[in-house]
Design a protein around this motif. Structure first.
Motif, PDB file in Angstrom:
ATOM      1  N   SER A   1      10.417  90.117 -76.369  1.00 22.85           N
ATOM      2  CA  SER A   1      10.959  88.904 -75.761  1.00 22.85           C
ATOM      3  C   SER A   1       9.749  88.024 -75.246  1.00 22.85           C
ATOM      4  O   SER A   1       9.009  88.604 -74.493  1.00 22.85           O
ATOM      5  N   VAL A   2       9.860  86.740 -75.232  1.00 19.83           N
ATOM      6  CA  VAL A   2       8.742  86.017 -74.544  1.00 19.83           C
ATOM      7  C   VAL A   2       9.664  84.474 -73.921  1.00 19.83           C
ATOM      8  O   VAL A   2      10.633  84.020 -74.706  1.00 19.83           O
TER       9      VAL A   2
ATOM     10  N   ARG B 134      11.162  96.684 -72.525  1.00 15.58           N
ATOM     11  CA  ARG B 134      12.074  95.779 -73.176  1.00 15.58           C
ATOM     12  C   ARG B 134      12.601  94.467 -72.066  1.00 15.58           C
ATOM     13  O   ARG B 134      12.515  95.305 -70.915  1.00 15.58           O
ATOM     14  N   VAL B 135      12.724  93.431 -72.466  1.00 15.19           N
ATOM     15  CA  VAL B 135      13.215  92.718 -71.626  1.00 15.19           C
ATOM     16  C   VAL B 135      14.680  92.336 -71.780  1.00 15.19           C
ATOM     17  O   VAL B 135      15.278  92.116 -72.797  1.00 15.19           O
ATOM     18  N   GLU B 136      15.735  92.699 -70.660  1.00 11.20           N
ATOM     19  CA  GLU B 136      17.141  92.535 -70.970  1.00 11.20           C
ATOM     20  C   GLU B 136      17.589  91.131 -70.981  1.00 11.20           C
ATOM     21  O   GLU B 136      16.892  90.179 -70.261  1.00 11.20           O
ATOM     22  N   ASN B 137      18.813  90.576 -71.720  1.00 11.31           N
ATOM     23  CA  ASN B 137      18.955  89.255 -71.838  1.00 11.31           C
ATOM     24  C   ASN B 137      19.709  88.920 -70.638  1.00 11.31           C
ATOM     25  O   ASN B 137      20.967  88.661 -70.658  1.00 11.31           O
TER      26      ASN B 137
ATOM     27  N   ASP C  67      13.418  88.670 -63.214  1.00  7.66           N
ATOM     28  CA  ASP C  67      12.030  88.824 -63.071  1.00  7.66           C
ATOM     29  C   ASP C  67      11.645  89.904 -64.013  1.00  7.66           C
ATOM     30  O   ASP C  67      11.376  91.132 -63.299  1.00  7.66           O
ATOM     31  N   GLN C  68      11.425  90.084 -65.159  1.00  5.36           N
ATOM     32  CA  GLN C  68      11.276  91.257 -65.827  1.00  5.36           C
ATOM     33  C   GLN C  68       9.996  91.200 -66.896  1.00  5.36           C
ATOM     34  O   GLN C  68       9.787  92.413 -67.484  1.00  5.36           O
ATOM     35  N   THR C  69       9.340  90.130 -66.586  1.00  6.73           N
ATOM     36  CA  THR C  69       7.950  90.188 -67.305  1.00  6.73           C
ATOM     37  C   THR C  69       6.576  90.673 -66.728  1.00  6.73           C
ATOM     38  O   THR C  69       6.826  90.751 -65.390  1.00  6.73           O
TER      39      THR C  69
ATOM     40  N   PHE D  99      25.152  90.631 -62.489  1.00  3.16           N
ATOM     41  CA  PHE D  99      24.378  91.926 -62.719  1.00  3.16           C
ATOM     42  C   PHE D  99      24.727  92.248 -64.319  1.00  3.16           C
ATOM     43  O   PHE D  99      25.800  91.905 -64.950  1.00  3.16           O
ATOM     44  N   GLY D 100      23.791  93.305 -64.542  1.00  3.46           N
ATOM     45  CA  GLY D 100      23.915  93.944 -65.673  1.00  3.46           C
ATOM     46  C   GLY D 100      23.378  95.113 -65.894  1.00  3.46           C
ATOM     47  O   GLY D 100      22.529  95.719 -64.944  1.00  3.46           O
ATOM     48  N   ILE D 101      24.228  96.092 -66.403  1.00  4.58           N
ATOM     49  CA  ILE D 101      23.989  97.634 -66.565  1.00  4.58           C
ATOM     50  C   ILE D 101      23.637  98.040 -67.780  1.00  4.58           C
ATOM     51  O   ILE D 101      24.104  97.587 -68.800  1.00  4.58           O
TER      52      ILE D 101
END
Lengths: 632, 579
Positions: A383-384, A338-341, A345-347, A177-179
Motif C-alpha cells: 500500500s502507498v 502490511r498496511v491495514e486499511n 501511522d503504519q508506514t 479501532f480495527g482488530i
C-alpha cells in the motif's frame, strides 16, 4: 491434573511466562498521550534469558518521556525493590546498521540474581508522542498533530496469561479501532464519567518466527486505534509537511538542468535523475529538522550534504523531477509489513510518485539503488499513500509478475578429451538485475570471484575460467548480462568404453534460489519471498556425442503458485550461436536439458510450502541424470 | 547458497583508486597518562569506500578515557572544504550496553563526513587520553581494506616503563624503523609505505589480521609469568563471588560489590585494554563473564587462554594482545562455550596454543589444542531391496545443553533431520520413505549418533544396460577463491571418514569403480580403499586436514595433487547387466 499437564505442555519449554501485561492510556486534544505499563513475569528456568537480565525503555527528549516507577522481584514471601538509581540512561546506538542518529535514548535497569520461580514486576510511565522526533519548539507532539493513534500487538514469543489494553476516550475526539490477525476481546466501561475501552486476551499462545516468515505485525493479533478521520487527511498532512522541502529552488533547478542537459526523452530524464539520487546520495540520518522520521530535509540540503535517509532521498528526487516539469509527489509506504486499511501511522518508508495520465508511477531511489528498475519488485503489492494537497486515498503498488523477474541462463557444454568446455550466457532481468549488478559495482575482481564460486559449486572438478564479460554496472540501458567461457577438469568419469558426465543445469538453478533451503515439511507460518520470480537454465550438449540420449519430462507444481520443471529435448538449428562460442563444428544438432522454476506469488501458505518442499524433493530425485559420451 | 553470499556481501571494497594517503598515529606515554593521536587522509573514489569510511567509529570508555575530534572535514574534488558539523558528530552508547548495563561507560564516537563525492578526500584528527592503567599493551595494524600510501607510527615513552615491541609481516610493505633515546625518554618510530589493501575472501576462510597485516605489538609485561599472575589475580577475586550462593537479602550489598570500579574495570578492559577497536567487540567485552560463570559452576575445570593462531610463548613477547579468547579445559578436552551453546570440543581453536591455568590459579602450562573433530559415516546401499541404511557420528558440535534457537523459547535437538536431512539422499534415487533417529542426545560424554533408513522407488540411474550409482565425492576446495589470503579449515570437520557398502544387484557385474587412493604429508591425509567381497563393493574414503590455515600456494599444491583431485571429483560405480 489435566490443568497441570496442559500447563506443563504449554509453558514447560519456556524460560518465563508473562502473567499479566496491562497498559492504561489516555490521550489529549493535541494527540499526545500518557500511559502506564505494568508487567508481571514469572521465571520458569534457572538460566535467565537475556531480555530478563535487563529491562529497558526508550524515549526521545523534547518529544516524550519514559520512566520506571518501580521494578521489583518477588521471591516467596520476600519482595525486593530494585534501586532505580541504578538505572542507566544512555544515548541509544544509531539505528539501521549505524546510519540513523535521531537522538533516541534508553533507560536500562540491570536485573541481578533472578532465579527460577521469581516474579519480576515492572511499572513504566510514558508521556508524549509515539514516534521518533528529536527537537522542536513544542516539547511534546505527534506526527499527525491533533490526532492520536496506536498499534498494540497481543502476543509474544512466550505465553501470556493475560494482556489488557485500556484506552480512555476523549469525548471530543472519539476513536475507531480495527482488530487484525486474530481475536482480541473488546468492551466499554464507564468509570468516573470516563468512557474506557478495554481490549483484552487471555492465555495467548506464543508466536514462533520462522525463516522468511512475514513481519510479526502481519500475523500476531493486532489492535490499531486511531482518531485520524481518513487517509485523505493523512495525505493532506504529509503534503503540507513535505511541500516546502520538495519545491525546487534555484540550486535544484540548475542542478536538474545540468543532469538532463541534451536529453529530450522524458523517460530518459526520469532515469537520469533517479540514478543520480539513488547512487550519489549516501544513506545517513542526521538531525536537521524538528520532525525527523517524518519531515524530509529540504532538497537543496540533501543535495549539498550528499546524504539523507529514504524521506530525504525521495524529497530530493521529487524536487529534481518537478524542476524538469514532472508532476512528482512525495509518498509514504511500508517495507516488510502490511498496511491495514484503517487510517493510522503504519508506514516506515518514503518513495516518489509521478503522475502520468490517470496513473501514478512509483520510484524508490533508496531500496532501488544500484538496480536498473526504478522500483524494486519487492515493493509490488504494498500500500502507498501519495501526499496531495487535496488528500488521496490508500493505493496499491502494482505487483511485478514472475516473468519480469527472471534469471535465464544458456549453457553450451562440449567434451574434448576429458575436459568439459562451457559457455554461459546469463541474463538477469527485473529484481535480479539489482542483485547481480551490485556485485559487479564492487569491482571486476569481485565479480570474477563471485562467478568462479558459482561455477565451482556447480562442477565437481577443477574449474578454469578463460573469459568473463559482463554489462558495465553503471550502464543502465539494459538488464545485467554475463558471458563466461571456460573449462572444467575432472568432471568426467572415464571408463574403458565411454565417458560419463553429469549435466549441471539443475544444480545451477537450485543454487540461485535462496529460499529453497528454507522449505520444510513442518512449516507453520507463511513464507514470504522478495517478489514473484522465474529461473530457467538450459544446457545444450552436441547430440552426436551422446549415447542413447534420454527423453525425460517431469513437472511438479501448483497452478498460480509455483512450478518445478525439468525436460530434455533435441534441437537442430535453434542454438546456432553455440557453435560459434565453442568454436566447434558439431553437426547433428543439440541435446538440451532445461530446468525451470516459476514462483508466481510473493507469499505462500504453510500448506503451499509443504507441498512445494515435497515437489522440490520429487524434482531433485527425478532429475538425476547422467549423460554417456562416446569413448574416444 | 548463492543468494546468501550476496546478502552477506555488505560493505565490501575492491579498491578502485580509494587510498589512505596518510596515516599517522602517535602514542605519548608517561606513568599515568597515555595520549594517542590519530590523523588520516583518505581519498574516496567509489561508493563502497564512501559507505565504509563515510562514518568512522571510535569506541572508548568514558570512565578512563576522553576522545576529542581536533578536526574532521571533507575536501571536495573542486577544492572546497566541508567541515563536519556538530550534528554529524555523535557520542552514543556501545551496542552491548543493552545487555550489560554496567558497561554504561562504553561509548562510541561516530564522525559522519558530509558532501562526499567521487574524488573527495576525508581528513580527520582525533586525540584520545587514557588514564588509570595498570599496564600498557596493544597491537597496531598497518594494512587496511584499501591501499595505504604512507604511514607513520611513533611511540614516546619513558625508558623505565619497560615498553617492549614485537613486529610481524613487515615484509609485506616498505617498512623502516628507528629507535632513539633522549634523556629519560625513548622514541620508537616506524614508517611504512605502499601497503597493499586487504582483499577479503568472501566465501569464508578470511584469515585473522595478524597473519596478513604488518603489525607492531607492544606491552609492559616483563614475562608470561607476570601476565598470567595479573590475570589470575583478577580471576581469584572474581571466583569468590558465586551467584548460586547469593541470598536475596544480600543482593543489594553484593550488587554494589559487583559494580565496584575494580570489577567493572576488569570486565571492561577484559584482557586487551589498549586495542580499543577490538575490545569493543562483544566477545572480548563479555566473554570472561560467561567463562567465569561456568568455571565457577563446575568442578575440575581450568581456564585456558588461547593464543592467536601461530603464536607461541616461546617466540613472542608476553602480551595480552596475543590472546584470542578464553576457553575451559577439563583435563582432556578444550571447551568452547559461546553465547548460546556449549561445545565440548574447541573446534575453532584446533591448532592453537593455549595457556592452561591450574585450578588453584597458581601456575600454568602450555598446551597445543589438538585436532579431534571427526565425522564418521557408514552407508549400506542395498540396490536389490531399494534400501539405504546409514549411521553417522556427528562432528563435535555436541551440545552440553539444549540449543536456544530463540532467546525466549528453548528447542531441543530431538529431530535427527536437523543433522542429516532427507535431501542428502536424493542423489541416490527417488525416495519413497525416510526415517532417522538421534541417539545419545542426553549423554554428554558420547558424540551424537544418528542412524536411519531410506527406502527408494529406484536406486541409481539406469541407462541402457548400465546402472550408475553416484558415490558422493569429498568436499572440494577451490583455491582461486582464497588467493587473497588463507583457506581456513574452520567451517567443517578436520577429519571425515565415509564408508560405502554397496550390494551388487543380481544379474549385474561391476564394470567400473573408483580407483584406490593413498596420500599423506604434513598438511593432509587422503585415503580411498576399494574392496570387493561376496557380492559387496566396499569403499572407504578418508580426508583429514592436519593444519588449520593453508596459504594460497600450499592450497594450490594440495588441491591440484592427483589424489586430492581424485577424492574430490565425482565418482560412480557402474554396474553392467550380464548377458
Amino acid at each position: 491434573m489435566l490443568k497441570i499437564i496442559i500447563t506443563f505442555l504449554v509453558f514447560g519449554k519456556f524460560a518465563y511466562i508473562v502473567e499479566l501485561d496491562s497498559t492504561y492510556e489516555a490521550y489529549y486534544e493535541s494527540g499526545i498521550s500518557e500511559r502506564i505499563e505494568y508487567r508481571r513475569v514469572k521465571v520458569l528456568e534457572n538460566e535467565i534469558p537475556e531480555e530478563l537480565r535487563a529491562l529497558e525503555v526508550t524515549y526521545t527528549p523534547y518529544y516524550n518521556t519514559a520512566d520506571f516507577e518501580f521494578v521489583r522481584v518477588i521471591r516467596g514471601r520476600d519482595t525486593l525493590y530494585l534501586d532505580t538509581e541504578d538505572i542507566v540512561d544512555v544515548l541509544a546506538p544509531p539505528d539501521l546498521g549505524g546510519t540513523i542518529f535521531w537522538g533516541e535514548r534508553k533507560k536500562i535497569l540491570e536485573i541481578k540474581d533472578l532465579r527460577k520461580g521469581d516474579i519480576l514486576e515492572s511499572k513504566v510511565k510514558k508521556y508524549g508522542g509515539n514516534w521518533l522526533g528529536p527537537t522542536g519548539v513544542d516539547k511534546y507532539k505527534t506526527p499527525y498533530p491533533g490526532y492520536f493513534n496506536q498499534i498494540v500487538l497481543f502476543g509474544e514469543e512466550v505465553p501470556v496469561k493475560k494482556k489488557v489494553y485500556l484506552l480512555e476516550e476523549l469525548p471530543e475526539k472519539p476513536i475507531k479501532f480495527g482488530i487484525f490477525n486474530g481475536k482480541i476481546r473488546h468492551r466499554i466501561i464507564t468509570k468516573d464519567g470516563k468512557k474506557i475501552h478495554v481490549f483484552y486476551s487471555k492465555n495467548i499462545r506464543p508466536y514462533k518466527v520462522e525463516s522468511l516468515s512475514p513481519s510479526i505485525y502481519d500475523f500476531v493479533p493486532k489492535l490499531i486505534v486511531t482518531n485520524i478521520p481518513s487517509w485523505n487527511e493523512m495525505s493532506r498532512i504529509e503534503f503540507h509537511r513535505a511541500e516546502p522541502n520538495v519545491t525546487p529552488n534555484e540550486t535544484i533547478k540548475i542542478f536538474a538542468d545540468s543532469l538532463c542537459k541534451g536529453i529530450m526523452d522524458e523517460d530518459e530524464k526520469i532515469r537520469r535523475l533517479f540514478y543520480f539520487v539513488a547512487d550519489e546520495i549516501r544513506y545517513l540520518g542526521l538531525i536537521e529538522s524538528e520532525m525527523e522520521g517524518y519531515e524530509p530535509h529540504p532538497a537543496w540540503l540533501t543535495l549539498q550534504k550528499r546524504s539523507g535517509v529514504c524521506k530525504d532521498k525521495a524529497a530530493l528526487l521529487v524536487a529534481l523531477l518537478r524542476a524538469q516539469g514532472f508532476k512528482a509527489y512525495y509518498a509514504t509506504t511500508a517495507v516488510g509489513m502490511r498496511v491495514e486499511n484503517i487510517p493510522a501511522d503504519q508506514t516506515n518508508h518514503a518513495i516518489v510518485a509521478i503522475e502520468r495520465g490517470e496513473n501514478y508511477e512509483f520510484l524508490d531511489p533508496t531500496i532501488g539503488a544500484g538496480g536498473r528498475d526504478l522500483l524494486p519488485a519487492s515493493e509490488g503489492g504494498q500500500s502507498v499513500l501519495v501526499s496531495r494537497e487535496d488528500g488521496d486515498t490508500l493505493r496499491t503498488i502494482p505487483v511485478s509478475p514472475a516473468e519480469k523477474n527472471k534469471v535465464s541462463i544458456y549453457i553450451y557444454t562440449n567434451l574434448s578429451g576429458d575436459t568439459i568446455h562451457f559457455v554461459y550466457l546469463m541474463n538477469f532481468d527485473g529484481a535480479f538485475d539489482q542483485r547481480f549488478r551490485r556485485v559487479a559495482q564492487s569491482g571486476r575482481q569481485r565479480m570474477e570471484n563471485f562467478l568462479h564460486n558459482i561455477l565451482s559449486e556447480v562442477y565437481s572438478g577443477v574449474v578454469v575460467i578463460d573469459s568473463i564479460r559482463f554489462t558495465d554496472p553503471k550502464d543502465y540501458s539494459d538488464y545485467f548480462k554475463v558471458w563466461i567461457s571456460g573449462r572444467a577438469f575432472n568432471s568426467v568419469i572415464n571408463t574403458s568404453d565411454f565417458k560419463l558426465y553429469r549435466p549441471v543445469c539443475s544444480k545451477l538453478t537450485s543454487s540461485f534460489v535462496y529460499f529453497l533451503r528454507h522449505l520444510n515439511s513442518k512449516r507453520e507460518l507463511d513464507l514470504v519471498i522478495s517478489s514473484p520470480q522465474t529461473y530457467e537454465v538450459k544446457e545444450f550438449v552436441p547430440l552426436a556425442k551422446v549415447v542413447e540420449p534420454l527423453k525425460k519430462h517431469v513437472s511438479f507444481g501448483k497452478e498460480q503458485a509455483y512450478l518445478f520443471n525439468f525436460e530434455t529435448g533435441y534441437f537442430v538449428d535453434q542454438v546456432e550461436g553455440a557453435r560459434y562460442f565453442l568454436n566447434t563444428e558439431e553437426s547433428g544438432g543439440w541435446y538440451s536439458l532445461t530446468t525451470s522454476f516459476v514462483f508466481s506469488k510473493k507469499k505462500y501458505s504453510p500448506v503451499e510450502v509443504k507441498s512445494m518442499f515435497k515437489d522440490y524433493q520429487n524434482l531433485q530425485e527425478s532429475e538425476n541424470i547422467w549423460l554417456i559420451f562416446k569413448g574416444e | 547458497m548463492l543468494f546468501l553470499s550476496i546478502l552477506l556481501f555488505g560493505q565490501y571494497i575492491i579498491s578502485k583508486g580509494d587510498t589512505v594517503k596518510v596515516s599517522y598515529k602517535e602514542y605519548r606515554l608517561d606513568d599515568s597518562l597515555i595520549i594517542a593521536k590519530e590523523e588520516r587522509k583518505i581519498l574516496i573514489r567509489t561508493e563502497e569506500a564512501r559507505e565504509y569510511f563515510g562514518t568512522i567509529i571510535f569506541p572508548y570508555d568514558d570512565s578512563t578515557e576522553t576522545i576529542e575530534v581536533l578536526y574532521a572535514r571533507t575536501i571536495t574534488p573542486e577544492g572546497d572544504t566541508i567541515n563536519v558539523t556538530e550534528n554529524a558528530i555523535n557520542r552514543v552508547a556501545a551496542p552491548l550496553v543493552d545487555s550489560y548495563p554496567f558497561l554504561k561507560n562504553r561509548k562510541e564516537l561516530h564522525i559522519s563526513f558530509l558532501s562526499i563525492k567521487p574524488g573527495s578526500t576525508i581528513e580527520y584528527c582525533v586525540e584520545r587520553k587514557i588514564k588509570n592503567f595498570d599496564y600498557v599493551d596493544g597491537i597496531e595494524y598497518f594494512r587496511s581494506i584499501i591501499p595505504v600510501e604512507y604511514g607513520r607510527l611513533v611511540f614516546h615513552f619513558p625508558q623505565k616503563l619497560g615498553l617492549r615491541f614485537y613486529k610481524g609481516n613487515t615484509e609485506i610493505c616498505n617498512f623502516s624503523e628507528n629507535l632513539r633515546d633522549s634523556a629519560d625518554y625513548r622514541v620508537y618510530e616506524i614508517e611504512f609505505k605502499n601497503v597493499p589493501e586487504i582483499v577479503k575472501n568472501e566465501w569464508g576462510g578470511f584469515p585473522p589480521t595478524h597473519l596478513i597485516s604488518p603489525y607492531v605489538m607492544f606491552t609492559t609485561f616483563p614475562s608470561w609469568d607476570s601476565l598470567i599472575s595479573y590475570i589470575s589475580f583478577h580471576y581469584r577475586k572474581l571466583e569468590a563471588i558465586k551467584p548460586q550462593k547469593m541470598e536475596l537479602s544480600k543482593l543489594k550489598e553484593l550488587s554494589k560489590k559487583i559494580n565496584s570500579p575494580e570489577w567493572e574495570n576488569f570486565k571492561i578492559q577484559g584482557y586487551v585494554p589498549i586495542d580499543r577497536n577490538r575490545s569493543a567487540s562483544f566477545y572480548t567485552m563479555t566473554y570472561p563473564e560467561k567463562i567465569l560463570r561456568i568455571f565457577s559452576s563446575f568442578e575440575g575445570l581450568s581456564l585456558a587462554l588461547v593464543l592467536r593462531y601461530g603464536y607461541d610463548t616461546l617466540n613472542l613477547i608476553p602480551s595480552l594482545s596475543a590472546i584470542e579468547n578464553i576457553v575451559l579445559y577439563d583435563g582432556i578436552r578444550f571447551l568452547f562455550p559461546i553465547q548460546s551453546e556449549e561445545k565440548v570440543l574447541s573446534t575453532p581453536y584446533e591448532g592453537h596454543i593455549a595457556l592452561v591455568l591450574s585450578s588453584d590459579l597458581n601456575s600454568y602450562s602450555v598446551e597445543q589444542i589438538g585436532f579431534r573433530d571427526v565425522l564418521s559415516e557408514t552407508l549400506f546401499i542395498d540396490i536389490p531391496r531399494k534400501l539405504i541404511s546409514f549411521s553417522s557420528w556427528v562432528p563435535s558440535s555436541r551440545l552440553l545443553r539444549s540449543y536456544s534457537w530463540s532467546r525466549r523459547s528453548r528447542v531441543d535437538f530431538e529431530d535427527a533431520e536437523k543433522f542429516i536431512p532427507r535431501s542428502k539422499f536424493s542423489i541416490y534415487g527417488v525416495i519413497k520413505d525416510f526415517a532417522a533417529s538421534l541417539k545419545y542426545e542426553n549423554v554428554p560424554d558420547k558424540p551424537y549418533f544418528i542412524s536411519g533408513r531410506v527406502k527408494y522407488k529406484s536406486i541409481g540411474s539406469q541407462i541402457g544396460k548400465y546402472l550408475i550409482l553416484y558415490i558422493p565425492e569429498m568436499p572440494k576446495i577451490e583455491p582461486e577463491l582464497f588467493k587473497n589470503g588463507y583457506y581456513l579449515n574452520r567451517w567443517d570437520v578436520s577429519k571425515r571418514n565415509v564408508c560405502f557398502i554397496v550390494k551388487v544387484p543380481k544379474g549385474y557385474r561391476v564394470k567400473y569403480a573408483p580407483q584406490p587412493v593413498s596420500y599423506e604429508d604434513d598438511k593432509v591425509s587422503l585415503i580411498r580403499d576399494v574392496e570387493y567381497n561376496r557380492g559387496l563393493v566396499i569403499i572407504k574414503q578418508s580426508m583429514a586436514f592436519l593444519k588449520r590455515y593453508f596459504e594460497y600456494e600450499d592450497l594450490v599444491k594440495m588441491t591440484r595433487s592427483p589424489e586430492f583431485v581424485n577424492l574430490t571429483s565425482p565418482q560412480v560405480i557402474i554396474f553392467e547387466r550380464k548377458r
